[in-house]
Enzyme design. Sequence first.
Site, PDB file in Angstrom:
ATOM      1  N   LYS A 149       0.865  -1.182   0.000  1.00  0.00           N
ATOM      2  CA  LYS A 149       0.000   0.000   0.000  1.00  0.00           C
ATOM      3  C   LYS A 149       0.893   1.220   0.000  1.00  0.00           C
ATOM      4  O   LYS A 149       2.043   1.157   0.447  1.00  0.00           O
ATOM      5  CB  LYS A 149      -0.855   0.004   1.271  1.00  0.00           C
ATOM      6  CG  LYS A 149      -2.078   0.880   1.199  1.00  0.00           C
ATOM      7  CD  LYS A 149      -3.245   0.171   0.560  1.00  0.00           C
ATOM      8  CE  LYS A 149      -4.455   1.071   0.421  1.00  0.00           C
ATOM      9  NZ  LYS A 149      -5.616   0.322  -0.102  1.00  0.00           N
TER      10      LYS A 149
ATOM     11  N   GLY B  83     -24.057   3.394   2.541  1.00  0.00           N
ATOM     12  CA  GLY B  83     -23.079   3.852   1.540  1.00  0.00           C
ATOM     13  C   GLY B  83     -23.474   3.346   0.164  1.00  0.00           C
ATOM     14  O   GLY B  83     -22.998   2.310  -0.282  1.00  0.00           O
TER      15      GLY B  83
ATOM     16  N   VAL C 186     -19.572   0.307  -4.461  1.00  0.00           N
ATOM     17  CA  VAL C 186     -19.733  -1.048  -3.928  1.00  0.00           C
ATOM     18  C   VAL C 186     -21.195  -1.333  -3.577  1.00  0.00           C
ATOM     19  O   VAL C 186     -21.783  -2.332  -4.015  1.00  0.00           O
ATOM     20  CB  VAL C 186     -18.829  -1.244  -2.680  1.00  0.00           C
ATOM     21  CG1 VAL C 186     -19.087  -2.597  -2.029  1.00  0.00           C
ATOM     22  CG2 VAL C 186     -17.361  -1.107  -3.062  1.00  0.00           C
ATOM     23  N   GLY C 187     -21.793  -0.432  -2.803  1.00  0.00           N
ATOM     24  CA  GLY C 187     -23.143  -0.665  -2.282  1.00  0.00           C
ATOM     25  C   GLY C 187     -24.206  -0.781  -3.351  1.00  0.00           C
ATOM     26  O   GLY C 187     -25.023  -1.716  -3.346  1.00  0.00           O
TER      27      GLY C 187
HETATM   28  P1  NAD Z   1     -17.766   5.389  -3.120  1.00  0.00           P
HETATM   29  O1  NAD Z   1     -17.159   6.700  -2.807  1.00  0.00           O
HETATM   30  O2  NAD Z   1     -18.141   5.051  -4.502  1.00  0.00           O
HETATM   31  O3  NAD Z   1     -19.108   5.221  -2.251  1.00  0.00           O
HETATM   32  C1  NAD Z   1     -19.159   5.455  -0.894  1.00  0.00           C
HETATM   33  C2  NAD Z   1     -20.587   5.872  -0.556  1.00  0.00           C
HETATM   34  O4  NAD Z   1     -20.678   5.969   0.846  1.00  0.00           O
HETATM   35  C3  NAD Z   1     -21.021   7.205  -1.125  1.00  0.00           C
HETATM   36  O5  NAD Z   1     -22.332   7.073  -1.626  1.00  0.00           O
HETATM   37  C4  NAD Z   1     -21.009   8.140   0.096  1.00  0.00           C
HETATM   38  O6  NAD Z   1     -21.997   9.134   0.003  1.00  0.00           O
HETATM   39  C5  NAD Z   1     -21.341   7.162   1.186  1.00  0.00           C
HETATM   40  N1  NAD Z   1     -20.881   7.528   2.511  1.00  0.00           N
HETATM   41  C6  NAD Z   1     -19.696   8.073   2.896  1.00  0.00           C
HETATM   42  N2  NAD Z   1     -19.677   8.240   4.230  1.00  0.00           N
HETATM   43  C7  NAD Z   1     -20.862   7.766   4.678  1.00  0.00           C
HETATM   44  C8  NAD Z   1     -21.442   7.641   5.961  1.00  0.00           C
HETATM   45  N3  NAD Z   1     -20.769   8.025   7.048  1.00  0.00           N
HETATM   46  N4  NAD Z   1     -22.678   7.105   6.052  1.00  0.00           N
HETATM   47  C9  NAD Z   1     -23.349   6.704   4.966  1.00  0.00           C
HETATM   48  N5  NAD Z   1     -22.836   6.788   3.726  1.00  0.00           N
HETATM   49  C10 NAD Z   1     -21.629   7.314   3.596  1.00  0.00           C
HETATM   50  O7  NAD Z   1     -16.792   4.305  -2.476  1.00  0.00           O
HETATM   51  P2  NAD Z   1     -16.730   2.759  -2.799  1.00  0.00           P
HETATM   52  O8  NAD Z   1     -15.714   2.508  -3.844  1.00  0.00           O
HETATM   53  O9  NAD Z   1     -18.119   2.237  -2.963  1.00  0.00           O
HETATM   54  O10 NAD Z   1     -16.102   2.199  -1.451  1.00  0.00           O
HETATM   55  C11 NAD Z   1     -16.892   2.017  -0.299  1.00  0.00           C
HETATM   56  C12 NAD Z   1     -16.092   1.253   0.736  1.00  0.00           C
HETATM   57  O11 NAD Z   1     -15.728  -0.013   0.211  1.00  0.00           O
HETATM   58  C13 NAD Z   1     -14.776   1.896   1.164  1.00  0.00           C
HETATM   59  O12 NAD Z   1     -14.567   1.571   2.518  1.00  0.00           O
HETATM   60  C14 NAD Z   1     -13.735   1.202   0.312  1.00  0.00           C
HETATM   61  O13 NAD Z   1     -12.463   1.225   0.932  1.00  0.00           O
HETATM   62  C15 NAD Z   1     -14.317  -0.186   0.286  1.00  0.00           C
HETATM   63  N6  NAD Z   1     -13.882  -1.003  -0.856  1.00  0.00           N
HETATM   64  C16 NAD Z   1     -14.073  -0.567  -2.119  1.00  0.00           C
HETATM   65  C17 NAD Z   1     -13.695  -1.384  -3.182  1.00  0.00           C
HETATM   66  C18 NAD Z   1     -13.934  -0.947  -4.599  1.00  0.00           C
HETATM   67  O14 NAD Z   1     -13.686  -1.774  -5.486  1.00  0.00           O
HETATM   68  N7  NAD Z   1     -14.425   0.232  -4.890  1.00  0.00           N
HETATM   69  C19 NAD Z   1     -13.108  -2.619  -2.948  1.00  0.00           C
HETATM   70  C20 NAD Z   1     -12.935  -3.049  -1.630  1.00  0.00           C
HETATM   71  C21 NAD Z   1     -13.338  -2.226  -0.593  1.00  0.00           C
END
Ligand code: NAD
Length: 368
Positions: A77, A177, A181-182
Site C-alpha cells: 500500500k 453507503g 460497492v453498495g
Molecule cells: P464510493 O465513494 O463510490 O461510495 C461510498 C458511498 O458511501 C457514497 O455514496 C457516500 O456518500 C457514502 N458515505 C460516505 N460516508 C458515509 C457515511 N458516514 N454514512 C453513509 N454513507 C456514507 O466508495 P466505494 O468505492 O463504494 O467504497 C466504499 C467502501 O468499500 C470503502 O470503505 C472502500 O475502501 C471499500 N472497498 C471498495 C472497493 C472498490 O472496489 N471500490 C473494494 C474493496 C473495498
Amino acid sequence: MDDTFRFADAFGPSRIIHIHRPGVGLKAIVVVDNTACGVAIGGVRMAPDVSVEECFRLARAMTWKNAAASLRHGGGKSVIFGNPRMAGKEKERVIRAFAASIRDIADYVPGPDMGTDELCMGWINDETGRAVGLPGAIGGIPLDEIGATGFGLAASIDVARTFIDLDLKGARVAVQGFGAVGKHAMRFLAEKGAILVGASDTSGTLADPGGLDPSALIALKDAGRSLRESAAGQKLPGDAIIDVPCDIWIPAARPDVINEGNVKRLNTRLVAQGANIPCTVEAEGALHQRGVLVIPDFIANAGGVICAAVEYQKGTQKAAFDYIDEHIRANTRTVLEDAKRKRIPPRAAALALAEERVRTATGTRRWR
Ligand code: NAD
C-alpha cells in the site's frame, strides 16, 4: 525512542519506504508488506491525515486479501500526504513525482484508492510502466463502473445465506453507503429477488419496509445526485440506516461504523462487509455472540483487487467476473464451514486460511 521495527512480525512488513521531495511538496510512504505470493498489489491513498501506521495496516490487509483470493500477488500500500482535491496540474505533478520515486520498487504495483483514480494510475503507468485500475483506453477494466466488488459481495452473500437458511427472494437488504460497492451489490441482489428496505449516503437514510426501487436510486446516484433528493421512502438521518430492520446489512462506506456503542441497534441476520474494517473487533465479537453471521471484509470485498489482478495479466472483463464468482464463492463457503465446524468467528477462520496460503508460498521462497 521511536522503534523502526514496531510493525515487524512473522509476515512482514518487508519494506517501509519514506519518500520526501520538498521541492514538489511530496511526502509519501510505501509499505511492501509481504511478497511470498508474488509482486505486491495495493492502492495509493491520498489524504491529508494518513500515517505510516495506517499504511502498514492497509498493506497487511492486502496481504490477506490477495492471499485469500489465491492471487499471485502479495500485499502493499502507499499513502501520499495531501489534499486529493488539489488543482489538477498540481496533483499531476505530485503523482508523477511519487511515481518517479517508486520506479525502482519493482515488487509493488500501485492501484487506485481513496483520493486517486484511473487518471492518476495512468500517470503512474506512464512514469513506471506498471499500475492497475488504468483507463480503458490503455487496457484498464473499469472496476467501479462494472461493479466488480459489488458483484463479488453479492456472490458471497448468495453462499452465506445458505448457512442461515435465508432465501434471497424477498430477503430485506439495507445498504450503508450507496456508492460503487453498495449500489452494485444491491443491483446483483435485486436480480435474485432481494428487496432494498434502506439505503444511505452522506445526505442521509432512505427507508421503506415495503421496498425501495434500486434502479431508480442507482440512476439518481449515477446522475451525481444524493439519496435525499429522491421522492421515495422515509427520509431519516444518516445514522438511522443502522436501525433499519433487515435480513442482510451491508456496510459499504467507512471503517469502524459499527462499534460497541451502536452494535446493539443492528437488527439483521447477516452482515456482509463491503467496506474495509467496518466493524470494530469488539462489535464483530458481539455480533458473533448474538448469532449474526458476518462475512469478513477481505473475503467478501475482494472483487476489486481480483479485477485489478486480471487486468495486470491483460485478461478480459469476463475473465475477471468468472474469477471473482468462482473464488469468492469458494472462499466464503470454506471460511463459513470452517467457522461452523471449529465454532470460531468467521474472521478467525478467514485469517487462518490466508495465513496458511502465505506460509505455503513462503515455503517456496529462498529468502524467507
Ligand atoms: P464510493 O465513494 O463510490 O461510495 C461510498 C458511498 O458511501 C457514497 O455514496 C457516500 O456518500 C457514502 N458515505 C460516505 N460516508 C458515509 C457515511 N458516514 N454514512 C453513509 N454513507 C456514507 O466508495 P466505494 O468505492 O463504494 O467504497 C466504499 C467502501 O468499500 C470503502 O470503505 C472502500 O475502501 C471499500 N472497498 C471498495 C472497493 C472498490 O472496489 N471500490 C473494494 C474493496 C473495498
